[in-house]
Design a protein around this motif. Sequence first.
Motif, short mmCIF file in Angstrom:
data_model
loop_
_atom_site.label_atom_id
_atom_site.label_comp_id
_atom_site.label_asym_id
_atom_site.label_seq_id
_atom_site.Cartn_x
_atom_site.Cartn_y
_atom_site.Cartn_z
N GLN A 25 0.89 -1.39 0.08
CA GLN A 25 0.16 -0.03 0.07
C GLN A 25 0.59 1.27 0.09
OE1 GLN A 25 -2.02 -1.62 3.44
NE2 GLN A 25 -4.01 -1.03 2.66
N VAL A 26 1.98 1.17 0.91
CA VAL A 26 2.72 2.40 0.81
C VAL A 26 3.73 2.44 -0.53
CG1 VAL A 26 5.22 3.30 1.72
CG2 VAL A 26 3.43 2.29 3.01
N GLU A 27 3.93 1.37 -1.23
CA GLU A 27 4.59 1.50 -2.60
C GLU A 27 3.64 2.09 -3.63
OE1 GLU A 27 6.20 -2.46 -3.03
OE2 GLU A 27 8.11 -1.56 -2.15
N GLY A 28 2.52 1.68 -3.28
CA GLY A 28 1.31 2.03 -4.12
C GLY A 28 0.68 3.56 -4.06
N GLY A 29 1.33 4.22 -2.91
CA GLY A 29 0.65 5.76 -2.64
C GLY A 29 -0.65 5.48 -2.04
N GLU A 30 -1.15 4.46 -1.46
CA GLU A 30 -2.20 4.43 -0.92
C GLU A 30 -2.24 4.64 0.64
OE1 GLU A 30 -3.54 0.60 -2.07
OE2 GLU A 30 -3.40 1.07 -4.16
N TYR A 31 -1.05 4.48 1.18
CA TYR A 31 -0.71 4.52 2.62
C TYR A 31 0.56 5.06 2.99
CZ TYR A 31 -1.75 2.76 7.22
OH TYR A 31 -2.05 2.52 8.64
N VAL A 32 0.66 5.83 3.98
CA VAL A 32 1.83 6.41 4.51
C VAL A 32 2.25 5.93 6.02
CG1 VAL A 32 3.16 8.61 4.75
CG2 VAL A 32 1.53 8.52 2.83
N LEU A 33 3.51 5.39 6.19
CA LEU A 33 3.93 5.16 7.25
C LEU A 33 5.23 6.03 7.74
CD1 LEU A 33 4.56 1.30 6.88
CD2 LEU A 33 2.73 2.55 8.33
N VAL A 34 4.91 6.52 8.80
CA VAL A 34 5.89 7.67 9.57
C VAL A 34 6.46 7.16 11.03
CG1 VAL A 34 5.95 10.04 10.50
CG2 VAL A 34 4.33 9.52 8.57
N ALA A 35 7.61 6.95 10.90
CA ALA A 35 8.36 6.35 12.08
C ALA A 35 9.10 7.78 12.80
CB ALA A 35 9.30 5.51 11.49
N LEU A 36 8.93 7.64 14.00
CA LEU A 36 9.87 8.36 15.03
C LEU A 36 11.17 7.75 15.10
CD1 LEU A 36 9.93 11.07 16.87
CD2 LEU A 36 8.81 9.94 18.36
N VAL A 37 12.28 8.35 14.68
CA VAL A 37 13.46 7.85 14.81
C VAL A 37 14.54 8.68 15.53
CG1 VAL A 37 13.32 6.32 12.87
CG2 VAL A 37 14.39 8.47 12.60
N ASP A 38 15.40 7.96 16.41
CA ASP A 38 16.37 8.86 17.05
C ASP A 38 17.58 9.40 16.09
OD1 ASP A 38 18.36 6.57 16.92
OD2 ASP A 38 17.87 6.19 19.09
N SER A 39 18.62 9.95 16.86
CA SER A 39 19.59 10.53 15.78
C SER A 39 20.50 9.25 15.11
CB SER A 39 20.64 11.41 16.58
OG SER A 39 21.14 10.73 17.61
N ASN A 40 20.53 7.96 15.70
CA ASN A 40 21.27 7.14 15.23
C ASN A 40 20.44 6.09 14.15
OD1 ASN A 40 23.49 7.46 16.84
ND2 ASN A 40 22.48 6.77 18.68
N GLU A 50 -3.63 7.59 5.88
CA GLU A 50 -4.03 7.52 4.56
C GLU A 50 -4.24 8.79 3.75
OE1 GLU A 50 -7.73 5.23 4.29
OE2 GLU A 50 -6.91 3.58 5.81
N PRO A 51 -3.69 8.74 2.54
CA PRO A 51 -4.02 10.15 1.85
C PRO A 51 -5.53 10.24 1.66
CG PRO A 51 -1.83 9.00 0.96
CD PRO A 51 -2.60 8.21 2.08
N GLY A 52 -5.90 11.59 1.62
CA GLY A 52 -7.47 11.62 1.30
C GLY A 52 -8.25 11.49 2.73
N ARG A 53 -7.60 10.91 3.64
CA ARG A 53 -8.32 10.74 4.90
C ARG A 53 -8.31 12.13 5.68
NH1 ARG A 53 -8.34 5.65 8.83
NH2 ARG A 53 -9.81 6.31 10.39
N PRO A 54 -9.42 12.76 6.03
CA PRO A 54 -9.16 13.92 6.75
C PRO A 54 -8.74 14.15 8.17
CG PRO A 54 -11.42 13.14 6.98
CD PRO A 54 -10.83 12.06 6.41
N GLY A 55 -7.13 14.63 8.08
CA GLY A 55 -6.45 14.87 9.17
C GLY A 55 -6.41 13.98 10.39
N VAL A 56 -6.58 12.75 10.43
CA VAL A 56 -6.42 11.79 11.49
C VAL A 56 -5.67 10.63 10.99
CG1 VAL A 56 -8.37 12.49 12.66
CG2 VAL A 56 -8.46 10.77 10.92
N TRP A 57 -4.96 10.13 11.93
CA TRP A 57 -3.88 8.68 11.74
C TRP A 57 -4.93 7.59 11.42
CZ3 TRP A 57 0.77 9.80 10.76
CH2 TRP A 57 1.46 10.95 11.33
#
Length: 100
Positions: A25-40, A50-57
């Motif tokens: 789904q990510v590769e198809g642009g249908e879903y976005v995964l966001v990770a919180l990573v440290d400096s390492n 989901e793109p198009g979904r109104p402002g919520v996760w």
Amino acid sequence: VLRSRHRILDVARRLKNCASMYSRQVEGGEYVLVALVDSNGKPHALAGWEPGRPGVWAHRPVLSLNRPAAAETLSRFDTFLPRLRAAEKDGVFTRRGQTQ
């Protein structure tokens, strides 16, 4: 933002969750995964949108083993939502089969 299947699989393994199920789904642009990573580069939390979904996760931020993220972590992710919406308007997340 996780874009490659390799990075998604790596984060899923490190956080011990099922994020790898979303790689197509990510590769198809249908879903976005966001990770919180440290400096390492170590991931500490992950959320799905989901793109198009109104402002919520679509998938609220979670820690390893899908444990709920603390309020401070949720706030950090929520601060990022406007950037995702702006990127969507700019056509960054084009769904498979659509043109920009």
